[in-house]
Design a protein around this motif. Structure first.
Motif, PDB file in Angstrom:
ATOM      1  N   ILE A  26      21.685  -1.262  85.051  1.00  0.00           N
ATOM      2  CA  ILE A  26      22.499  -1.890  84.012  1.00  0.00           C
ATOM      3  C   ILE A  26      23.404  -2.903  84.692  1.00  0.00           C
ATOM      4  O   ILE A  26      24.120  -2.566  85.635  1.00  0.00           O
ATOM      5  CB  ILE A  26      23.344  -0.850  83.260  1.00  0.00           C
ATOM      6  N   GLN A  27      23.326  -4.143  84.222  1.00  0.00           N
ATOM      7  CA  GLN A  27      24.180  -5.196  84.765  1.00  0.00           C
ATOM      8  C   GLN A  27      25.144  -5.666  83.685  1.00  0.00           C
ATOM      9  O   GLN A  27      24.814  -5.686  82.505  1.00  0.00           O
ATOM     10  CB  GLN A  27      23.349  -6.384  85.237  1.00  0.00           C
ATOM     11  N   TYR A  28      26.340  -6.023  84.127  1.00  0.00           N
ATOM     12  CA  TYR A  28      27.342  -6.612  83.243  1.00  0.00           C
ATOM     13  C   TYR A  28      27.753  -7.945  83.848  1.00  0.00           C
ATOM     14  O   TYR A  28      28.225  -8.001  84.988  1.00  0.00           O
ATOM     15  CB  TYR A  28      28.553  -5.683  83.105  1.00  0.00           C
ATOM     16  N   LYS A  29      27.511  -9.001  83.109  1.00  0.00           N
ATOM     17  CA  LYS A  29      27.796 -10.363  83.573  1.00  0.00           C
ATOM     18  C   LYS A  29      27.170 -10.624  84.937  1.00  0.00           C
ATOM     19  O   LYS A  29      27.772 -11.204  85.831  1.00  0.00           O
ATOM     20  CB  LYS A  29      29.298 -10.631  83.609  1.00  0.00           C
ATOM     21  N   GLY A  30      25.931 -10.125  85.119  1.00  0.00           N
ATOM     22  CA  GLY A  30      25.185 -10.370  86.341  1.00  0.00           C
ATOM     23  C   GLY A  30      25.531  -9.449  87.498  1.00  0.00           C
ATOM     24  O   GLY A  30      24.918  -9.538  88.553  1.00  0.00           O
ATOM     25  N   VAL A  60      34.396  -2.864  81.775  1.00  0.00           N
ATOM     26  CA  VAL A  60      33.350  -3.266  80.837  1.00  0.00           C
ATOM     27  C   VAL A  60      33.679  -2.696  79.466  1.00  0.00           C
ATOM     28  O   VAL A  60      34.345  -1.655  79.365  1.00  0.00           O
ATOM     29  CB  VAL A  60      31.951  -2.778  81.286  1.00  0.00           C
ATOM     30  N   PRO A  61      33.220  -3.345  78.393  1.00  0.00           N
ATOM     31  CA  PRO A  61      33.414  -2.787  77.058  1.00  0.00           C
ATOM     32  C   PRO A  61      32.663  -1.459  76.923  1.00  0.00           C
ATOM     33  O   PRO A  61      31.472  -1.384  77.231  1.00  0.00           O
ATOM     34  CB  PRO A  61      32.821  -3.844  76.127  1.00  0.00           C
ATOM     35  N   LEU A  62      33.358  -0.418  76.500  1.00  0.00           N
ATOM     36  CA  LEU A  62      32.762   0.911  76.415  1.00  0.00           C
ATOM     37  C   LEU A  62      31.559   0.936  75.481  1.00  0.00           C
ATOM     38  O   LEU A  62      30.513   1.504  75.826  1.00  0.00           O
ATOM     39  CB  LEU A  62      33.809   1.931  75.951  1.00  0.00           C
ATOM     40  N   ALA A  63      31.671   0.323  74.309  1.00  0.00           N
ATOM     41  CA  ALA A  63      30.566   0.347  73.342  1.00  0.00           C
ATOM     42  C   ALA A  63      29.308  -0.284  73.937  1.00  0.00           C
ATOM     43  O   ALA A  63      28.206   0.258  73.808  1.00  0.00           O
ATOM     44  CB  ALA A  63      30.965  -0.367  72.056  1.00  0.00           C
ATOM     45  N   GLY A  64      29.454  -1.400  74.604  1.00  0.00           N
ATOM     46  CA  GLY A  64      28.308  -2.059  75.223  1.00  0.00           C
ATOM     47  C   GLY A  64      27.720  -1.249  76.359  1.00  0.00           C
ATOM     48  O   GLY A  64      26.502  -1.184  76.529  1.00  0.00           O
ATOM     49  N   PHE A  65      28.588  -0.611  77.142  1.00  0.00           N
ATOM     50  CA  PHE A  65      28.115   0.208  78.253  1.00  0.00           C
ATOM     51  C   PHE A  65      27.343   1.414  77.729  1.00  0.00           C
ATOM     52  O   PHE A  65      26.264   1.737  78.226  1.00  0.00           O
ATOM     53  CB  PHE A  65      29.287   0.642  79.127  1.00  0.00           C
ATOM     54  N   LEU A  66      27.865   2.080  76.703  1.00  0.00           N
ATOM     55  CA  LEU A  66      27.166   3.223  76.116  1.00  0.00           C
ATOM     56  C   LEU A  66      25.822   2.804  75.519  1.00  0.00           C
ATOM     57  O   LEU A  66      24.810   3.486  75.695  1.00  0.00           O
ATOM     58  CB  LEU A  66      28.038   3.892  75.053  1.00  0.00           C
TER      59      LEU A  66
END
Length: 78
Positions: A26-30, A60-66
């Protein structure tokens, strides 16, 4: 694949030489945020969360991470 609800998150399937079986990242903003591997079996998936707390904190935003975790789990089970 990027999340429809938050394109800053991306789920990538790949083969990591540290593991015997497929892994999903899982990547967040690369940036790598977490990885799921199935080396212990499908009923014992392992989650690794990447954070270098000495230099910075990855927020990171929790909803997006979940949502990313659910998508990653589904893709590794497929």
């Amino acid at each position: 694949m990027k999340l429809d609800s938050n394109s800053d998150f991306e789920v990538l399937e790949f083969s990591d030489s540290r593991y015997e079986k497929l892994t999903v990242e899982i990547q967040y903003k690369g940036e790598s945020a977490a990885q799921i591997n199935q080396d212990q079996g499908m009923d014992r998936l392992e989650l690794e969360v990447f954070a270098d707390l000495d230099s910075s904190v990855l927020k990171v935003p929790l909803a997006g991470f979940l949502e990313s975790l659910v998508l990653a789990k589904r893709s590794i089970e497929a």
